[in-house]
Write an enzyme that holds these catalytic residues in place. Structure first.
Site, PDB file in Angstrom:
ATOM      1  CB  SER A  22      56.965  31.499  31.472  1.00 11.25           C
ATOM      2  OG  SER A  22      56.085  30.400  31.349  1.00 11.25           O
TER       3      SER A  22
ATOM      4  CE1 TYR B 160      52.715  34.371  29.142  1.00 13.75           C
ATOM      5  CE2 TYR B 160      53.677  32.174  29.052  1.00 13.75           C
ATOM      6  CZ  TYR B 160      53.341  33.309  29.771  1.00 13.75           C
ATOM      7  OH  TYR B 160      53.635  33.386  31.120  1.00 13.75           O
TER       8      TYR B 160
HETATM    9  P1  NAD Z   1      48.664  39.211  36.532  1.00 15.01           P
HETATM   10  O1  NAD Z   1      47.584  39.245  35.502  1.00 15.01           O
HETATM   11  O2  NAD Z   1      48.319  39.046  37.969  1.00 15.01           O
HETATM   12  O3  NAD Z   1      49.579  40.508  36.384  1.00 15.01           O
HETATM   13  C1  NAD Z   1      49.933  41.053  35.134  1.00 15.01           C
HETATM   14  C2  NAD Z   1      50.343  42.491  35.335  1.00 15.01           C
HETATM   15  O4  NAD Z   1      50.715  43.055  34.058  1.00 15.01           O
HETATM   16  C3  NAD Z   1      49.203  43.373  35.885  1.00 15.01           C
HETATM   17  O5  NAD Z   1      49.746  44.309  36.817  1.00 15.01           O
HETATM   18  C4  NAD Z   1      48.721  44.106  34.634  1.00 15.01           C
HETATM   19  O6  NAD Z   1      48.092  45.348  34.922  1.00 15.01           O
HETATM   20  C5  NAD Z   1      50.048  44.292  33.918  1.00 15.01           C
HETATM   21  N1  NAD Z   1      49.907  44.647  32.504  1.00 15.01           N
HETATM   22  C6  NAD Z   1      49.187  44.023  31.539  1.00 15.01           C
HETATM   23  N2  NAD Z   1      49.264  44.716  30.398  1.00 15.01           N
HETATM   24  C7  NAD Z   1      50.067  45.792  30.627  1.00 15.01           C
HETATM   25  C8  NAD Z   1      50.530  46.873  29.833  1.00 15.01           C
HETATM   26  N3  NAD Z   1      50.182  47.010  28.544  1.00 15.01           N
HETATM   27  N4  NAD Z   1      51.338  47.790  30.426  1.00 15.01           N
HETATM   28  C9  NAD Z   1      51.683  47.693  31.736  1.00 15.01           C
HETATM   29  N5  NAD Z   1      51.263  46.687  32.527  1.00 15.01           N
HETATM   30  C10 NAD Z   1      50.463  45.755  31.982  1.00 15.01           C
HETATM   31  O7  NAD Z   1      49.624  38.044  36.049  1.00 15.01           O
HETATM   32  P2  NAD Z   1      50.863  37.278  36.718  1.00 15.01           P
HETATM   33  O8  NAD Z   1      50.536  35.844  36.669  1.00 15.01           O
HETATM   34  O9  NAD Z   1      51.278  37.891  37.993  1.00 15.01           O
HETATM   35  O10 NAD Z   1      51.950  37.541  35.587  1.00 15.01           O
HETATM   36  C11 NAD Z   1      53.118  38.296  35.779  1.00 15.01           C
HETATM   37  C12 NAD Z   1      54.213  37.741  34.890  1.00 15.01           C
HETATM   38  O11 NAD Z   1      54.484  36.395  35.284  1.00 15.01           O
HETATM   39  C13 NAD Z   1      53.844  37.687  33.397  1.00 15.01           C
HETATM   40  O12 NAD Z   1      54.968  38.055  32.625  1.00 15.01           O
HETATM   41  C14 NAD Z   1      53.526  36.223  33.183  1.00 15.01           C
HETATM   42  O13 NAD Z   1      53.740  35.830  31.861  1.00 15.01           O
HETATM   43  C15 NAD Z   1      54.502  35.581  34.140  1.00 15.01           C
HETATM   44  N6  NAD Z   1      54.177  34.200  34.490  1.00 15.01           N
HETATM   45  C16 NAD Z   1      53.007  33.901  35.135  1.00 15.01           C
HETATM   46  C17 NAD Z   1      52.741  32.576  35.439  1.00 15.01           C
HETATM   47  C18 NAD Z   1      51.484  32.169  36.138  1.00 15.01           C
HETATM   48  O14 NAD Z   1      51.236  30.969  36.195  1.00 15.01           O
HETATM   49  N7  NAD Z   1      50.708  33.090  36.682  1.00 15.01           N
HETATM   50  C19 NAD Z   1      53.657  31.583  35.104  1.00 15.01           C
HETATM   51  C20 NAD Z   1      54.829  31.916  34.468  1.00 15.01           C
HETATM   52  C21 NAD Z   1      55.076  33.247  34.165  1.00 15.01           C
END
Ligand code: NAD
Length: 261
Positions: A143, A156
Site C-alpha cells: 500500500s 494498518y
Molecule cells: P477487499 O475488501 O475487496 O478484499 C479483501 C479480501 O480479504 C476479501 O477477499 C476478504 O474476504 C479477504 N479477507 C479478509 N479477512 C480475511 C481472513 N481473515 N482470511 C482470509 N481472507 C480474508 O479489499 P481490497 O481493497 O481488494 O484489498 C486487498 C488488499 O489490497 C489488502 O491487503 C489491502 O490492504 C490492499 N490495498 C487496498 C487498497 C485500496 O485502496 N483498496 C489500497 C492499498 C492496498
C-alpha cells in the site's frame, strides 16, 4: 499462456484486488487457489470463471488468515491437489480507522494478523516447495501506507511497513533459489475495503461522504482518480514473468504519484 503448469495461491481473492490478480494469473494458464470470505454463490462464480479462463484448476480454500495452522494446511492441500505452489500473493486485508486511544485492541490484533503475520506464515510454508522447484514468485499487496502514514490508521500502517521488512529479508534468503519476493503498493483503489472505511473516516474527522472521497482519499493522489484493481494485477502479473527475475526485494508503487509528493 506463460503460467501454464504453475499454481498460485492468492489470499483474499474473493473480492477487489485479489480477485483481479487471480483473474490475471488464470488468464495466463495458472491453476489458482481462491481464498477469502464471501457467499457460496459468489465463490463458485469466481471459481468457475477462473477455471474457464485458465483451462486449469481453480480451487477454493477457506483458510482464515488469522490462523497459522490453517495457512500451512492450505499450502499442503494445494500441493496435494495440483502438485506445486509456485506463486503466492499475500493480499488479504482489512482496515479500521480510529485514533489510537479509541482503537479497539481486537481490531489491532486482526489487522496485524491478517495483513502481516499471515504473509510470514504463508511464506514459511510455501518457500520450501518453491526451492524444490527452483522457481517461485512471492508477491505482497502493500500500500502507499507501506511507505508513508496517514492519521488514524496506526495498525494498518504498521502492518504494511512490516511487509516491507519481510519482503526485503526473504528476497535475500531466496536470492539464489530462482524465487523473487516483491510488493506492489497501490494508492486508493475503489474496492469494498475503501468503501467500508468511509463511514469511520466521516466520524473520525467530522466530514461528509463527498468530503472524505475528495478531500481525504483523492487528496493524497495527484492523478485525482482511483487506481483500478486491474492496474495492480497487471504489475503483479509482470513480476511473474521470466523478464522480471532480477526484480526482487522491491516495493513497487501503483499510486498515482501519491508517494512522490
Ligand atoms: P477487499 O475488501 O475487496 O478484499 C479483501 C479480501 O480479504 C476479501 O477477499 C476478504 O474476504 C479477504 N479477507 C479478509 N479477512 C480475511 C481472513 N481473515 N482470511 C482470509 N481472507 C480474508 O479489499 P481490497 O481493497 O481488494 O484489498 C486487498 C488488499 O489490497 C489488502 O491487503 C489491502 O490492504 C490492499 N490495498 C487496498 C487498497 C485500496 O485502496 N483498496 C489500497 C492499498 C492496498
Amino acid at each position: 499462456m506463460f503460467l501454464s503448469g504453475k499454481t498460485a495461491i492468492v489470499t483474499g481473492s474473493t473480492s477487489g484486488i485479489g480477485l483481479a490478480i487471480a483473474r490475471g494469473l488464470a488468464g495466463e494458464g495458472a491453476s489458482v487457489v481462491v481464498n477469502g470470505f464471501a457467499d457460496a454463490e459468489a465463490i463458485e462464480a469466481a471459481r468457475g470463471e477462473l477455471a474457464t479462463a485458465s483451462g486449469a484448476q481453480a480451487l477454493y480454500d477457506a483458510a482464515d488468515m488469522t490462523k497459522p495452522e490453517q495457512i500451512a494446511a492450505m499450502v499442503e492441500r494445494t500441493v496435494a491437489a495440483t502438485g506445486s505452489v509456485d506463486i503466492v500473493v499475500n493480499n488479504a486485508g482489512i482496515q479500521h480507522v480510529a485514533p489510537i486511544a479509541d482503537f479497539p485492541v481486537e481490531r489491532y490484533d486482526a489487522i496485524i494478523a491478517i495483513i502481516m503475520s499471515s504473509a510470514w506464515h504463508l511464506s514459511r510454508a510455501a518457500l520450501p516447495h518453491m526451492r524444490k522447484a527452483g522457481w517461485g514468485r512471492m508477491i505482497s499487496t502493500g500500500s502507499a501506507h507501506s511507505l508513508v502514514a496517514s492519521p488514524n490508521k496506526s495498525a494498518y500502517v504498521m502492518a504494511k511497513h512490516g511487509l516491507v521488512g519481510l519482503t526485503k529479508t526473504l528476497a535475500l534468503e531466496a536470492a539464489t533459489d530462482g524465487v523473487t519476493v516483491n510488493m506492489v503498493s497501490p494508492g486508493y483503489v475503489w474496492t469494498p475495503l475503501v468503501e467500508n472505511q468511509i463511514p469511520d473516516t466521516m466520524k473520525a474527522r467530522g466530514l461528509t461522504r463527498e468530503q472524505v472521497m475528495n478531500d481525504v482519499l483523492l487528496a493524497a493522489q495527484p492523478t485525482k482518480r482511483f487506481v483500478t484493481p486491474e492496474e495492480v494485477a497487471a504489475l503483479a502479473l509482470f513480476l511473474c514473468r521470466e523478464e522480471a527475475r532480477s526484480i526482487t526485494g522491491a516495493n513497487l508503487s501503483v499510486d498515482g504519484g501519491w508517494t512522490a509528493a
